[in-house]
Scaffold this motif. Structure first.
Motif, PDB file in Angstrom:
ATOM      1  N   ILE A   2     -13.419 -43.211   2.083  1.00 30.63           N
ATOM      2  CA  ILE A   2     -12.707 -42.034   1.709  1.00 30.63           C
ATOM      3  C   ILE A   2     -10.824 -42.366   2.062  1.00 30.63           C
ATOM      4  O   ILE A   2     -10.539 -42.430   1.031  1.00 30.63           O
ATOM      5  CB  ILE A   2     -12.631 -40.768   2.569  1.00 30.63           C
TER       6      ILE A   2
ATOM      7  N   CYS B 210      -3.783 -31.023  -7.121  1.00 30.64           N
ATOM      8  CA  CYS B 210      -3.654 -32.577  -8.852  1.00 30.64           C
ATOM      9  C   CYS B 210      -3.167 -32.227  -9.880  1.00 30.64           C
ATOM     10  O   CYS B 210      -2.560 -32.806 -10.702  1.00 30.64           O
ATOM     11  CB  CYS B 210      -5.275 -32.732  -8.918  1.00 30.64           C
TER      12      CYS B 210
ATOM     13  N   ALA C 237      -8.562 -26.149   1.231  1.00 27.84           N
ATOM     14  CA  ALA C 237      -9.385 -26.252   0.191  1.00 27.84           C
ATOM     15  C   ALA C 237      -9.338 -25.773  -1.451  1.00 27.84           C
ATOM     16  O   ALA C 237      -8.963 -26.556  -3.136  1.00 27.84           O
ATOM     17  CB  ALA C 237     -11.357 -26.257   0.331  1.00 27.84           C
TER      18      ALA C 237
ATOM     19  N   PRO D   3      -7.085 -28.955  -5.894  1.00 24.51           N
ATOM     20  CA  PRO D   3      -7.217 -28.788  -7.001  1.00 24.51           C
ATOM     21  C   PRO D   3      -5.616 -28.637  -7.773  1.00 24.51           C
ATOM     22  O   PRO D   3      -5.679 -29.028  -9.559  1.00 24.51           O
ATOM     23  CB  PRO D   3      -8.380 -28.189  -7.657  1.00 24.51           C
TER      24      PRO D   3
ATOM     25  N   VAL E  52     -10.996 -32.432   1.445  1.00 31.36           N
ATOM     26  CA  VAL E  52     -11.647 -31.593   2.136  1.00 31.36           C
ATOM     27  C   VAL E  52     -12.713 -32.045   2.482  1.00 31.36           C
ATOM     28  O   VAL E  52     -13.359 -31.841   3.533  1.00 31.36           O
ATOM     29  CB  VAL E  52     -12.311 -30.662   0.537  1.00 31.36           C
ATOM     30  N   THR E  53     -13.588 -33.285   2.118  1.00 34.92           N
ATOM     31  CA  THR E  53     -14.352 -33.612   2.780  1.00 34.92           C
ATOM     32  C   THR E  53     -14.291 -35.041   4.249  1.00 34.92           C
ATOM     33  O   THR E  53     -15.058 -34.788   5.140  1.00 34.92           O
ATOM     34  CB  THR E  53     -15.488 -34.509   2.111  1.00 34.92           C
TER      35      THR E  53
ATOM     36  N   THR F 226      -9.766 -36.076  -8.893  1.00 36.10           N
ATOM     37  CA  THR F 226     -10.709 -34.842  -8.311  1.00 36.10           C
ATOM     38  C   THR F 226     -11.570 -35.937  -7.376  1.00 36.10           C
ATOM     39  O   THR F 226     -12.011 -35.358  -6.220  1.00 36.10           O
ATOM     40  CB  THR F 226     -11.733 -34.805  -9.942  1.00 36.10           C
ATOM     41  N   CYS F 227     -11.496 -37.132  -7.038  1.00 37.08           N
ATOM     42  CA  CYS F 227     -12.466 -37.445  -5.969  1.00 37.08           C
ATOM     43  C   CYS F 227     -10.863 -37.551  -4.769  1.00 37.08           C
ATOM     44  O   CYS F 227     -12.040 -36.651  -4.115  1.00 37.08           O
ATOM     45  CB  CYS F 227     -12.579 -39.063  -6.974  1.00 37.08           C
ATOM     46  N   THR F 228      -9.532 -37.516  -5.522  1.00 34.28           N
ATOM     47  CA  THR F 228      -9.616 -37.521  -4.001  1.00 34.28           C
ATOM     48  C   THR F 228      -9.205 -35.766  -3.318  1.00 34.28           C
ATOM     49  O   THR F 228      -9.285 -36.057  -2.093  1.00 34.28           O
ATOM     50  CB  THR F 228      -7.729 -37.998  -4.296  1.00 34.28           C
ATOM     51  N   CYS F 229      -9.453 -35.169  -4.844  1.00 37.33           N
ATOM     52  CA  CYS F 229      -9.316 -33.899  -4.136  1.00 37.33           C
ATOM     53  C   CYS F 229     -10.873 -33.659  -3.175  1.00 37.33           C
ATOM     54  O   CYS F 229     -10.389 -32.880  -1.550  1.00 37.33           O
ATOM     55  CB  CYS F 229      -8.910 -32.802  -4.824  1.00 37.33           C
ATOM     56  N   ILE F 230     -11.708 -33.929  -3.454  1.00 35.51           N
ATOM     57  CA  ILE F 230     -12.963 -34.123  -2.465  1.00 35.51           C
ATOM     58  C   ILE F 230     -12.545 -35.028  -1.612  1.00 35.51           C
ATOM     59  O   ILE F 230     -12.956 -34.499  -0.842  1.00 35.51           O
ATOM     60  CB  ILE F 230     -14.577 -34.592  -3.740  1.00 35.51           C
ATOM     61  N   GLY F 231     -12.172 -35.724  -1.485  1.00 37.40           N
ATOM     62  CA  GLY F 231     -11.727 -36.885  -0.233  1.00 37.40           C
ATOM     63  C   GLY F 231     -10.832 -35.941   0.436  1.00 37.40           C
ATOM     64  O   GLY F 231     -11.603 -35.732   1.703  1.00 37.40           O
TER      65      GLY F 231
END
Length: 377
Positions: free
Chosen positions: A283, A186, A179, A183, A141-142, A134-139
């Motif tokens: 990131i 993932c 984006a 997930p 995108v950001t 989950t943290c990697t998916c956020i990374g």
């Protein structure tokens, strides 16, 4: 709920792993979801390599796109393998379920405790992997937000379309699409890792149960000892068959992932020294932690299986065998001889997956990274 009627995807030791795979129709069902998940990834992955070849962006974004392209390829290979070998995986899981139910049915408090510990460890690893995913998916995108140039989360080549043009909505549209895809990827990558880890943890559990049975032989007498030794040999054959089945399903994928892991970690180390901002550095470190942790967990549990299988011979030797009759001693000797050949998860059907192999890979990665740094510097 009766143990024998337990739904396969409800096995406690797997947690939510099999449920996710069933939802996306990789296992147990076949519907449109697998195509929705995999189709866009396959198309984007093809355009990623074209984009890398034709790219005129800065080196840090090219390096990052190489990492993402390799990661996408690895993810797609996992998904395709599950779809192509769905029947083999399902039969293996059903076999594992039958062994798992037998252990849950055991009246031996030591066996019950071993099952509970293996289940807790499997659930803990699954949750940690999902959190890191989950943290990697956020990374993903950001990361572009903190860059000095306008880029998409994943590089892609779109002929006749300038997705970075400020006067058009293409950039925003593709950004939202990518984006949403994060997930979904993932759910292809992380559950597969969790499933392989659970397979290996269950094999370790069977080793520990067999060791306990052998060490408990001294509590039996006469013909009971011989029957129990024969029962242990049969259980050992089941264990060896389980590991052989795991290798037939996954050994070639382990080789692909061995190569992908080396490439991705080397690229991330290089990205770390050319990151433009602190946020990008953070990131990239998050990417490294995720990919490294996933691989370390796989190699650690495979290493543990290797040594737990060797412990079977030691447990048999510690069973006061000198008090048994001659025929029972000869039977036990066959078990000890078989246990001296360790059970191993194989990479490419040849090399045992263990921490020693991981250390050799890390040494090679660091050497190559040092060479790249000197060339770039």
């Amino acid at each position: 709920m009766e143990l024998k009627s337990m739904d396969t995807v409800e096995m406690p030791i797997f947690g939510s792993t099999l449920k996710l795979m069933k939802f996306w129709s990789y296992l147990f069902v076949h519907n449109w979801r697998r195509y929705v998940a995999m189709g866009p990834y396959i198309m984007i992955n093809c355009t990623q390599y074209v984009d890398i070849y034709l790219s005129t962006e800065s080196l840090d974004f090219i390096i990052r796109n190489v990492y993402l392209a390799v990661l996408f390829t690895n993810t797609i290979v996992r998904g395709v393998l599950l779809c192509v070998q769905r029947g083999s995986y399902e039969r293996f899981i059903e076999m594992l379920k039958s062994y798992y139910v037998q252990l849950l049915d055991s009246k031996d408090p030591v066996v019950v405790q071993l099952v509970a510990e293996a289940t807790r460890l499997s659930l803990f690893i699954s949750r940690i992997n999902l959190l890191m995913g989950t943290c990697t998916c956020i990374g993903f995108v950001t990361y572009p937000i903190f860059g000095s140039e306008r880029v998409l989360p994943y590089g892609m080549y779109l002929p006749t379309i300038d997705e970075y043009k400020y006067a058009s909505p293409y950039y925003e549209i593709f950004f939202v699409i990518q984006a949403i895809m994060a997930p979904m990827g993932c759910c292809m990558y992380i559950p597969y890792t969790n499933m392989i880890v659970t397979f290996t943890l269950f094999a370790i559990l069977m080793c520990q149960v067999l060791q306990h049975k052998l060490r408990s032989l001294e509590k039996l007498k006469g013909e009971q000892v011989r029957k129990e030794v024969i029962s242990c040999i049969r259980y050992q054959l089941k264990l060896a068959g389980l590991v052989d089945s795991m290798n037939s399903l996954n050994t070639h994928l382990h080789l692909v992932e061995f190569l992908c892991f080396g490439a991705m970690l080397c690229v991330l180390l290089f990205s770390l020294i050319i990151a433009q901002t602190i946020a990008q550095t953070v990131i990239v470190i998050a990417y490294m932690v995720m990919i490294f942790a996933n691989s370390v967990v796989l190699y650690y549990v495979a290493n543990e299986l290797y040594f737990q299988s060797l412990e079977i011979a030691i447990a048999a030797y510690e069973s006061n065998w000198m008090d048994f009759d001659v025929d029972t001693q000869k039977t036990l000797k066959f078990l000890i001889m078989r246990s001296q050949k360790p059970l191993a998860i194989l990479v490419g059907g040849t090399y045992p997956m263990n921490l020693k192999m991981l250390q050799s890979l890390l040494n090679a990665i660091y050497s190559f990274f040092t060479l790249l740094r000197r060339v770039y510097g």
